[in-house]
Design a protein around this motif. Structure first.
Motif, PDB file in Angstrom:
ATOM      1  N   SER A  26      25.716 -74.772  24.369  1.00 38.11           N
ATOM      2  CA  SER A  26      24.964 -73.622  23.902  1.00 38.11           C
ATOM      3  C   SER A  26      23.687 -73.882  24.897  1.00 38.11           C
ATOM      4  CB  SER A  26      23.905 -73.754  22.260  1.00 38.11           C
ATOM      5  OG  SER A  26      25.386 -73.619  21.752  1.00 38.11           O
ATOM      6  N   LEU A  27      23.234 -72.004  24.819  1.00 40.95           N
ATOM      7  CA  LEU A  27      21.739 -71.531  25.295  1.00 40.95           C
ATOM      8  C   LEU A  27      21.535 -70.616  24.554  1.00 40.95           C
ATOM      9  CD1 LEU A  27      22.450 -71.886  28.941  1.00 40.95           C
ATOM     10  CD2 LEU A  27      20.947 -73.570  27.803  1.00 40.95           C
ATOM     11  N   ARG A  28      19.887 -69.567  24.671  1.00 36.18           N
ATOM     12  CA  ARG A  28      19.983 -69.029  23.789  1.00 36.18           C
ATOM     13  C   ARG A  28      18.329 -68.402  24.553  1.00 36.18           C
ATOM     14  NH1 ARG A  28      15.625 -67.353  18.449  1.00 36.18           N
ATOM     15  NH2 ARG A  28      13.982 -68.482  19.907  1.00 36.18           N
ATOM     16  N   LEU A  29      18.655 -67.150  25.288  1.00 36.75           N
ATOM     17  CA  LEU A  29      18.221 -66.599  26.342  1.00 36.75           C
ATOM     18  C   LEU A  29      16.932 -65.452  25.706  1.00 36.75           C
ATOM     19  CD1 LEU A  29      21.008 -65.085  28.448  1.00 36.75           C
ATOM     20  CD2 LEU A  29      19.411 -67.273  28.622  1.00 36.75           C
ATOM     21  N   SER A  30      16.135 -65.576  26.296  1.00 37.23           N
ATOM     22  CA  SER A  30      15.183 -64.461  25.466  1.00 37.23           C
ATOM     23  C   SER A  30      14.190 -63.362  26.380  1.00 37.23           C
ATOM     24  CB  SER A  30      13.591 -65.188  24.879  1.00 37.23           C
ATOM     25  OG  SER A  30      14.699 -66.100  23.835  1.00 37.23           O
ATOM     26  N   CYS A  31      14.104 -62.499  25.872  1.00 37.78           N
ATOM     27  CA  CYS A  31      13.735 -61.573  26.322  1.00 37.78           C
ATOM     28  C   CYS A  31      12.747 -60.290  26.129  1.00 37.78           C
ATOM     29  CB  CYS A  31      15.485 -60.213  26.679  1.00 37.78           C
ATOM     30  SG  CYS A  31      14.555 -58.418  27.676  1.00 37.78           S
ATOM     31  N   THR A  32      11.531 -61.214  27.075  1.00 35.12           N
ATOM     32  CA  THR A  32       9.931 -59.942  25.819  1.00 35.12           C
ATOM     33  C   THR A  32       9.859 -58.690  26.908  1.00 35.12           C
ATOM     34  OG1 THR A  32       9.067 -61.887  25.251  1.00 35.12           O
ATOM     35  CG2 THR A  32       8.050 -60.538  25.587  1.00 35.12           C
ATOM     36  N   ALA A  33       9.171 -57.650  26.030  1.00 42.21           N
ATOM     37  CA  ALA A  33       9.248 -56.615  26.620  1.00 42.21           C
ATOM     38  C   ALA A  33       7.778 -56.396  26.631  1.00 42.21           C
ATOM     39  CB  ALA A  33       9.938 -55.634  25.898  1.00 42.21           C
ATOM     40  N   SER A  34       6.534 -56.070  27.329  1.00 40.36           N
ATOM     41  CA  SER A  34       5.405 -55.797  27.547  1.00 40.36           C
ATOM     42  C   SER A  34       5.361 -54.105  28.059  1.00 40.36           C
ATOM     43  CB  SER A  34       4.618 -56.359  28.111  1.00 40.36           C
ATOM     44  OG  SER A  34       5.085 -56.071  29.671  1.00 40.36           O
ATOM     45  N   GLY A  35       3.861 -53.563  27.776  1.00 42.95           N
ATOM     46  CA  GLY A  35       3.564 -52.236  28.629  1.00 42.95           C
ATOM     47  C   GLY A  35       4.300 -51.143  27.284  1.00 42.95           C
ATOM     48  N   SER A  36       4.624 -49.799  28.306  1.00 42.68           N
ATOM     49  CA  SER A  36       5.057 -48.771  27.158  1.00 42.68           C
ATOM     50  C   SER A  36       6.320 -48.837  26.299  1.00 42.68           C
ATOM     51  CB  SER A  36       5.116 -47.725  27.577  1.00 42.68           C
ATOM     52  OG  SER A  36       3.834 -47.538  28.493  1.00 42.68           O
ATOM     53  N   THR A  37       6.173 -50.342  25.532  1.00 46.80           N
ATOM     54  CA  THR A  37       7.780 -50.155  24.873  1.00 46.80           C
ATOM     55  C   THR A  37       8.055 -48.717  23.738  1.00 46.80           C
ATOM     56  OG1 THR A  37       6.570 -51.157  23.339  1.00 46.80           O
ATOM     57  CG2 THR A  37       7.144 -52.808  24.885  1.00 46.80           C
ATOM     58  N   PHE A  38       6.891 -48.347  23.478  1.00 46.27           N
ATOM     59  CA  PHE A  38       7.759 -47.217  22.305  1.00 46.27           C
ATOM     60  C   PHE A  38       8.313 -46.295  23.012  1.00 46.27           C
ATOM     61  CE2 PHE A  38       4.970 -44.123  24.833  1.00 46.27           C
ATOM     62  CZ  PHE A  38       4.518 -44.800  25.169  1.00 46.27           C
ATOM     63  N   ASN A  39       8.745 -46.529  23.957  1.00 40.89           N
ATOM     64  CA  ASN A  39       9.954 -45.693  25.227  1.00 40.89           C
ATOM     65  C   ASN A  39      11.688 -46.019  25.364  1.00 40.89           C
ATOM     66  OD1 ASN A  39       8.171 -43.970  26.320  1.00 40.89           O
ATOM     67  ND2 ASN A  39       7.928 -44.779  28.461  1.00 40.89           N
ATOM     68  N   ILE A  40      11.328 -47.255  24.428  1.00 39.32           N
ATOM     69  CA  ILE A  40      12.749 -48.412  24.346  1.00 39.32           C
ATOM     70  C   ILE A  40      13.139 -47.643  23.347  1.00 39.32           C
ATOM     71  CG2 ILE A  40      13.963 -50.177  24.539  1.00 39.32           C
ATOM     72  CD1 ILE A  40      11.466 -51.444  26.119  1.00 39.32           C
TER      73      ILE A  40
END
Length: 115
Positions: free
Chosen positions: A16-30
């Motif tokens: 098993s693996l767990r991937l992570s993705c962290t957003a920064s900046g103008s995240t309200f656009n997502i």
């Protein structure tokens, strides 16, 4: 918006693996986020997607059954829990944030499954 993936690596088949993705900046656009993957010589394909509130998820053929997408909005992070990995899961995994006008992609993280 910047997206940074982590958690990839080398794992044996069945692991098993767990991937992570962290957003920064103008995240309200997502509006929503997703994981895609691309193996050498293949097209980039959808693994899993999740809405902003986490209430709705969608899985591509490659992610259905063994993978789980989730998110922690307090950390601006989405995750991909991958279980029972197979050699055919070997690929670069990309995180994407869907914006109103643009899509934002991370640089990708390599997952290699040894048989």
């Amino acid at each position: 918006v910047q997206l940074v993936e982590s958690g990839g690596g080398l794992v044996q088949a069945g692991g098993s693996l767990r991937l992570s993705c962290t957003a920064s900046g103008s995240t309200f656009n997502i509006n929503a986020m997703a994981w895609y993957r691309q193996a050498p010589g293949n097209q980039r394909t959808l693994v899993a997607a999740i809405t902003n509130d986490g209430a709705t998820t969608n899985y591509g053929d490659s992610g259905r059954g063994r993978f789980t997408i989730s998110r922690d909005n307090a950390k601006n992070t989405i995750y991909l829990q991958m279980n029972s990995l197979k050699s055919e899961d070997t690929a670069v995994y990309y995180c994407v944030g869907y914006g109103a006008l643009d899509d934002y992609w991370g640089q990708g993280t390599q997952v290699t499954v040894s048989s």
